[in-house]
Design a protein around this motif. Structure first.
Motif, short mmCIF file in Angstrom:
data_model
loop_
_atom_site.label_atom_id
_atom_site.label_comp_id
_atom_site.label_asym_id
_atom_site.label_seq_id
_atom_site.Cartn_x
_atom_site.Cartn_y
_atom_site.Cartn_z
N GLN A 27 0.81 -1.22 0.00
CA GLN A 27 0.00 0.00 0.00
C GLN A 27 0.85 1.27 0.00
O GLN A 27 0.55 2.23 -0.72
CB GLN A 27 -0.92 0.01 1.22
CG GLN A 27 -1.79 1.26 1.33
CD GLN A 27 -2.78 1.17 2.48
OE1 GLN A 27 -3.26 0.09 2.83
NE2 GLN A 27 -3.08 2.31 3.08
N SER A 98 0.83 -2.78 -14.94
CA SER A 98 0.39 -2.95 -13.56
C SER A 98 1.58 -3.21 -12.64
O SER A 98 1.65 -2.67 -11.52
CB SER A 98 -0.60 -4.11 -13.47
OG SER A 98 -0.98 -4.35 -12.13
N ASN A 101 3.46 -0.10 -12.00
CA ASN A 101 2.63 0.84 -11.24
C ASN A 101 2.42 0.40 -9.80
O ASN A 101 1.71 1.06 -9.04
CB ASN A 101 1.28 1.00 -11.94
CG ASN A 101 0.56 2.27 -11.55
OD1 ASN A 101 1.17 3.24 -11.11
ND2 ASN A 101 -0.75 2.28 -11.71
N SER A 102 3.02 -0.71 -9.40
CA SER A 102 2.85 -1.23 -8.04
C SER A 102 3.84 -0.58 -7.09
O SER A 102 5.04 -0.55 -7.35
CB SER A 102 3.07 -2.76 -8.05
OG SER A 102 3.31 -3.24 -6.74
N SER A 103 3.34 -0.07 -5.96
CA SER A 103 4.23 0.57 -4.98
C SER A 103 5.23 -0.43 -4.41
O SER A 103 6.38 -0.08 -4.15
CB SER A 103 3.41 1.20 -3.85
OG SER A 103 2.61 0.23 -3.19
N LEU A 175 7.25 7.50 -11.83
CA LEU A 175 7.03 6.70 -10.63
C LEU A 175 8.35 6.47 -9.88
O LEU A 175 8.41 6.62 -8.66
CB LEU A 175 6.40 5.36 -11.01
CG LEU A 175 4.97 5.42 -11.54
CD1 LEU A 175 4.59 4.11 -12.20
CD2 LEU A 175 4.00 5.75 -10.42
N ASP A 180 5.12 11.09 -9.45
CA ASP A 180 3.75 10.63 -9.20
C ASP A 180 3.82 9.38 -8.32
O ASP A 180 4.74 8.57 -8.44
CB ASP A 180 3.03 10.28 -10.51
CG ASP A 180 2.72 11.51 -11.34
OD1 ASP A 180 2.19 12.49 -10.78
OD2 ASP A 180 3.03 11.50 -12.54
N LYS A 181 2.83 9.24 -7.45
CA LYS A 181 2.77 8.06 -6.59
C LYS A 181 2.11 6.89 -7.31
O LYS A 181 2.49 5.74 -7.12
CB LYS A 181 1.99 8.38 -5.31
CG LYS A 181 2.63 9.46 -4.45
CD LYS A 181 4.01 9.04 -3.96
CE LYS A 181 4.60 10.10 -3.05
NZ LYS A 181 5.99 9.75 -2.65
N ARG A 182 1.10 7.20 -8.10
CA ARG A 182 0.38 6.17 -8.85
C ARG A 182 -0.03 6.73 -10.19
O ARG A 182 -0.22 7.93 -10.35
CB ARG A 182 -0.88 5.72 -8.09
CG ARG A 182 -0.61 5.02 -6.77
CD ARG A 182 -0.23 3.58 -6.95
NE ARG A 182 -1.33 2.77 -7.46
CZ ARG A 182 -1.20 1.50 -7.80
NH1 ARG A 182 -0.03 0.90 -7.71
NH2 ARG A 182 -2.23 0.81 -8.26
N SER A 184 -3.02 6.63 -13.05
CA SER A 184 -4.45 6.34 -13.07
C SER A 184 -4.76 5.11 -13.93
O SER A 184 -3.99 4.80 -14.86
CB SER A 184 -5.23 7.54 -13.60
OG SER A 184 -5.00 7.70 -15.00
N SER A 188 -2.93 4.04 -17.42
CA SER A 188 -2.34 2.71 -17.51
C SER A 188 -2.86 1.96 -18.73
O SER A 188 -2.11 1.33 -19.48
CB SER A 188 -2.64 1.92 -16.24
OG SER A 188 -2.04 2.50 -15.11
#
Length: 208
Positions: A27, A98, A101-103, A175, A180-182, A184, A188
């Protein structure tokens, strides 16, 4: 990765701690996940948490190692069969975007880069079970599709790397550097779709 960390004791709440930590890191990433968050997710006290992992970095390294294994196992098992080339590439592109884009994946990537000299086994395992496995599997698919006359790829491994880079276009640097944290879901999907279009423009076969 036996030389990565010393042997740790495992008790009845060990797996519980790992799952709580994975949720927190997934998260919020390494920096955003606090010890309080991890303990709360795991349903244990901080004392219990520290009894297993006296340092958050050691806990993250263990999570990263398990995540690398999980990704490798997943990649081996979920590849769909008998899809048209465009659909298969779309499936792969969506998965790649994806992943980028995963933290948790970004945190593992950053840690591997930052600690490559101190923890070379972690960086190498991440590479083997992430970029290299993706390149190998995609390269094999591109070779088979070319043999079937569905694509025209002369250098499958190189083309697989090109495809991965297309799936990073415009998003990965933002990223990785924390701009940017994520990304959209809409962006994506756009990046994945454009990666497929660009790839097919270069390697697609015109149907008569």
């Amino acid at each position: 990765m036996n030389n990565l960390t010393p042997e740790r004791r495992k008790g009845r709440k060990y797996d519980q701690v790992l799952e709580g930590a994975r949720q927190a890191f997934l998260q919020d990433g390494f920096d955003g996940a606090g010890v309080d968050d991890i303990a709360r997710n795991a349903g244990v006290s901080k004392a219990t948490l520290y009894s297993y992992f006296p340092d958050k970095r050691l806990l993250f390294i263990e999570i990263a190692r398990l995540e690398c294994k999980r990704q490798g196992d997943e990649a081996k098992s979920i590849m769909p069969q008998n899809l048209p080339v465009r659909d298969m590439l779309s499936f792969i592109a969506t998965r790649m975007v994806s992943f980028f884009n995963s933290s948790l994946s970004l945190s593992i990537f950053r840690l591997c880069v930052a600690e490559a000299e101190r923890f070379p086994d972690l960086a190498q395992e991440f590479y083997r079970n992430g970029p290299l496995m993706a390149q190998t599997k995609l390269g094999a698919y591109l070779r088979e599709a070319t043999e079937r006359g569905e694509l025209n790829v002369e250098h499958p491994e190189f083309a697989a790397n090109q495809f991965a880079e297309l799936c990073k276009a415009g998003i990965f640097a933002r990223l990785a550097f924390g701009v940017d944290k994520r990304i959209s879901p809409q962006e994506s999907s756009f990046v994945a779709a454009e990666a497929v279009e660009m790839f097919l423009a270069r390697y697609g076969v015109t149907q008569d």
